[in-house]
Design a protein around this motif. Structure first.
Motif, short mmCIF file in Angstrom:
data_model
loop_
_atom_site.label_atom_id
_atom_site.label_comp_id
_atom_site.label_asym_id
_atom_site.label_seq_id
_atom_site.Cartn_x
_atom_site.Cartn_y
_atom_site.Cartn_z
N GLU A 71 0.82 -1.21 0.00
CA GLU A 71 0.00 0.00 0.00
C GLU A 71 0.86 1.27 0.00
O GLU A 71 0.54 2.25 -0.69
CB GLU A 71 -0.95 0.00 1.20
CG GLU A 71 -1.81 1.25 1.35
CD GLU A 71 -2.75 1.49 0.18
OE1 GLU A 71 -3.26 2.62 0.07
OE2 GLU A 71 -2.98 0.56 -0.64
N ILE A 72 1.94 1.25 0.77
CA ILE A 72 2.83 2.42 0.77
C ILE A 72 3.42 2.64 -0.61
O ILE A 72 3.44 3.76 -1.13
CB ILE A 72 3.95 2.26 1.82
CG1 ILE A 72 3.36 2.26 3.24
CG2 ILE A 72 4.98 3.38 1.69
CD1 ILE A 72 4.37 1.95 4.33
N VAL A 73 3.90 1.56 -1.23
CA VAL A 73 4.49 1.68 -2.57
C VAL A 73 3.42 2.10 -3.58
O VAL A 73 3.69 2.92 -4.48
CB VAL A 73 5.17 0.36 -2.98
CG1 VAL A 73 5.55 0.38 -4.46
CG2 VAL A 73 6.41 0.12 -2.12
N ARG A 74 2.22 1.56 -3.45
CA ARG A 74 1.14 1.97 -4.37
C ARG A 74 0.89 3.47 -4.27
O ARG A 74 0.72 4.15 -5.29
CB ARG A 74 -0.15 1.20 -4.03
CG ARG A 74 -1.28 1.42 -5.05
CD ARG A 74 -2.64 1.07 -4.46
NE ARG A 74 -3.00 1.93 -3.34
CZ ARG A 74 -3.46 3.17 -3.48
NH1 ARG A 74 -3.59 3.72 -4.69
NH2 ARG A 74 -3.76 3.89 -2.41
N ARG A 75 0.87 3.99 -3.07
CA ARG A 75 0.67 5.42 -2.91
C ARG A 75 1.82 6.22 -3.53
O ARG A 75 1.61 7.27 -4.14
CB ARG A 75 0.54 5.77 -1.42
CG ARG A 75 -0.75 5.28 -0.78
CD ARG A 75 -0.85 5.76 0.65
NE ARG A 75 -0.80 7.23 0.71
CZ ARG A 75 -0.65 7.92 1.84
NH1 ARG A 75 -0.53 7.28 2.99
NH2 ARG A 75 -0.64 9.23 1.81
N ILE A 76 3.03 5.72 -3.37
CA ILE A 76 4.19 6.44 -3.93
C ILE A 76 4.11 6.49 -5.45
O ILE A 76 4.24 7.56 -6.06
CB ILE A 76 5.50 5.79 -3.47
CG1 ILE A 76 5.71 5.99 -1.96
CG2 ILE A 76 6.69 6.37 -4.24
CD1 ILE A 76 6.87 5.21 -1.39
N VAL A 77 3.88 5.33 -6.09
CA VAL A 77 3.94 5.30 -7.55
C VAL A 77 2.68 5.86 -8.20
O VAL A 77 2.74 6.39 -9.32
CB VAL A 77 4.24 3.87 -8.07
CG1 VAL A 77 5.56 3.35 -7.52
CG2 VAL A 77 3.11 2.90 -7.73
N VAL A 164 14.32 -0.49 -6.91
CA VAL A 164 14.91 -1.24 -5.79
C VAL A 164 14.88 -0.43 -4.51
O VAL A 164 14.56 -0.93 -3.43
CB VAL A 164 16.36 -1.67 -6.14
CG1 VAL A 164 17.03 -2.32 -4.92
CG2 VAL A 164 16.37 -2.62 -7.32
N SER A 165 15.18 0.87 -4.62
CA SER A 165 15.27 1.72 -3.42
C SER A 165 13.92 1.83 -2.71
O SER A 165 13.88 2.03 -1.49
CB SER A 165 15.80 3.10 -3.78
OG SER A 165 14.80 3.92 -4.39
N LEU A 166 12.82 1.71 -3.43
CA LEU A 166 11.51 1.79 -2.80
C LEU A 166 11.22 0.58 -1.92
O LEU A 166 10.49 0.66 -0.94
CB LEU A 166 10.41 1.92 -3.85
CG LEU A 166 10.44 3.19 -4.72
CD1 LEU A 166 9.32 3.15 -5.75
CD2 LEU A 166 10.32 4.44 -3.85
N ILE A 167 11.85 -0.56 -2.27
CA ILE A 167 11.63 -1.81 -1.54
C ILE A 167 12.73 -2.04 -0.50
O ILE A 167 12.48 -2.59 0.57
CB ILE A 167 11.60 -3.02 -2.51
CG1 ILE A 167 10.70 -2.74 -3.72
CG2 ILE A 167 11.17 -4.30 -1.79
CD1 ILE A 167 9.27 -2.47 -3.38
N SER A 168 13.95 -1.63 -0.84
CA SER A 168 15.09 -1.93 0.03
C SER A 168 16.09 -0.79 0.02
O SER A 168 16.87 -0.64 -0.92
CB SER A 168 15.76 -3.23 -0.45
OG SER A 168 16.85 -3.55 0.37
N SER A 169 16.07 0.00 1.07
CA SER A 169 17.03 1.08 1.26
C SER A 169 16.94 1.51 2.72
O SER A 169 16.26 0.87 3.52
CB SER A 169 16.73 2.25 0.32
OG SER A 169 15.50 2.88 0.68
N ALA A 173 9.75 1.42 1.90
CA ALA A 173 8.38 1.12 2.32
C ALA A 173 8.34 -0.01 3.34
O ALA A 173 7.45 -0.04 4.21
CB ALA A 173 7.55 0.75 1.09
N ASP A 174 9.29 -0.94 3.26
CA ASP A 174 9.36 -2.05 4.21
C ASP A 174 9.52 -1.52 5.63
O ASP A 174 8.75 -1.83 6.53
CB ASP A 174 10.54 -2.94 3.82
CG ASP A 174 10.68 -4.16 4.72
OD1 ASP A 174 9.69 -4.56 5.34
OD2 ASP A 174 11.80 -4.72 4.80
#
Length: 434
Positions: A71-77, A164-169, A173-174
């Motif tokens: 949901e966080i990533v959906r909001r970002i993109v 990649v940075s949206l999932i792992s940085s 969002a994680d």
């Protein structure tokens, strides 16, 4: 005929969620992935492992967390990045799927289970995505190479580093989901930070998502929230005690099996792990309900150590702990091992050292193992500055690893027998010495 990757549900589906209020699903592929047996299995894997034995509300699952990250990533993109030239709209679906599936390979009690059987949940995530699974079948409908693209994002080898940075940085969002979710379910306040502000000031670049300089204080709050959650919740010594016992149960069961011990109840689903011949099907079949059912049954095993450890875990009769510095107290530990042997307590299972370590924030260190890409601030003139160069708070903790060592032992047994067994009394005295 609308291509599968572009298909939308006739009516938006929503999940009620205590953190994000609603989790929205419109894409057919996302809905179909959620319905697969591999993803549904995450309902039976707790997000925080043994922490529920300390914080009684911490019963939430990897399923909930995975939906939250999505949901966080959906909001970002869909909201924050949409229309910006730095964001490639064709990466939307792979990003959403990677967010949803990033924890797919976690085993029961996660890291403790991995340590015993020398497994890697990220490798099993890849194997589930690419193997003969329902998830793979759904993703392959998008394109033959789509499962591999999703796997590459999770593996951090994907061609688009922004994705990649949206999932792992260090600000992904994680983390943004698990800090808030874990804080909510454990009942603590440490994990709260202003995510809405962070999303509002997040901007895409070719390499990663960056934060506008005006949002620096929200990021400082986020980093300090993470720091506090690790030391107040994730590394809680009582939770670690439960994890120590869990690990020793699995070690003991494997040892007994390898020695030819005949279990009262055949540990069928564990056998591939005991033999170190684990298929994806074997891995997916094991969840926390299987482990807890087995521990319940193993309380009645003839082996006294396995029976005792399982009884302790099931009934929360955990080991006591004391501070221990392996650098200066190694001789003391050696003495304790000998005393345990003389007392008839196997030190392999009843005298355990455990260490926890965390690096709350670090800047880029070229060539180092697990090098970290730092958080960048976008300055008013458009240039990028690494966060710790502008934030005195973050600079103070950057690159500084904190480590905590404990020793765990069955204090209840020692105190009950101290009056009649001089070895028990000597153990308690030695552990209590500074």
């Amino acid at each position: 005929m609308i291509p599968y990757r572009e298909q939308k549900l006739t009516e938006e589906k929503v999940f009620k969620d205590p953190i994000h209020h609603y989790i929205h699903v419109r894409d057919r592929v996302i809905w179909d992935v959620i319905g697969t047996k591999e993803f549904q299995r995450l309902r039976r894997i707790r997000q925080l492992g043994t922490t529920y034995l300390v914080f009684h509300g911490a019963e939430h699952s990897r399923f909930q967390h995975s939906l939250g990250v999505y949901e966080i990533v959906r909001r970002i993109v869909d909201d924050v990045f949409t229309g910006r030239t730095e964001w490639r709209e064709e990466e939307r679906l792979v990003t959403l799927c990677a967010a949803l599936l990033h924890d797919l390979g976690h085993g029961p009690f996660s890291h403790a289970f991995e340590n015993v059987f020398e497994l890697d949940h990220e490798q099993y995530t890849q194997a589930i995505l690419l193997g003969n699974t329902e998830v793979n079948e759904v993703l392959s409908r998008v394109a033959p190479d789509f499962p591999e693209r999703v796997a590459n994002v999770i593996e951090k080898t994907y061609r688009d580093k922004l994705v990649v940075s949206l999932i792992s940085s260090q600000i992904d969002a994680d983390r943004m989901d698990y800090l808030q979710r874990d804080s909510y379910y454990t009942g603590v306040s440490y994990g709260h930070f202003d995510m809405e502000r962070i999303l509002r000031v997040m901007r895409p670049t070719e390499e990663q998502a960056v934060i506008k300089y005006s949002g620096m204080h929200a990021v400082e709050d986020y980093i300090m929230s993470r720091y506090q959650m690790y030391w107040q919740v994730y590394f809680h010594p009582v939770s670690r005690s439960a994890e120590v016992i869990l690990i020793k149960i699995l070690h003991r069961a494997r040892q007994l099996y390898q020695e030819g011990y005949i279990f009262e109840t055949n540990p069928t689903l564990f056998i591939p792990f005991f033999k170190e011949r684990v298929t994806v099907e074997d891995y997916v079949a094991l969840d926390e309900s299987v482990l807890l059912s087995s521990f319940q049954l193993w309380q009645r095993e003839k082996d006294a150590i396995l029976s005792d450890l399982c009884t302790r875990f099931i009934n929360r009769r955990l080991f006591q702990y004391a501070e221990f510095d392996p650098a200066t107290e190694y001789q003391k530990f050696g003495k304790l091992q000998k005393l345990f042997e003389r007392a008839g307590l196997d030190p392999t299972y009843y005298l355990v050292t455990d260490s926890s370590s965390d690096l709350p924030y670090d800047f880029y260190r070229t060539g180092e193992e697990n090098e970290r890409i730092p958080i960048h601030l976008q300055m008013p003139d458009g240039t990028l500055q690494e966060l710790s160069r502008k934030s005195e708070i973050v600079e103070a903790i950057s690159g500084k690893r904190r480590t905590d060592h404990k020793i765990y032992y069955p204090e209840d047994v020692l105190r009950r027998g101290a009056e009649t067994n001089p070895h028990y009394a000597a153990i308690l005295q030695l552990i209590g010495e500074k």
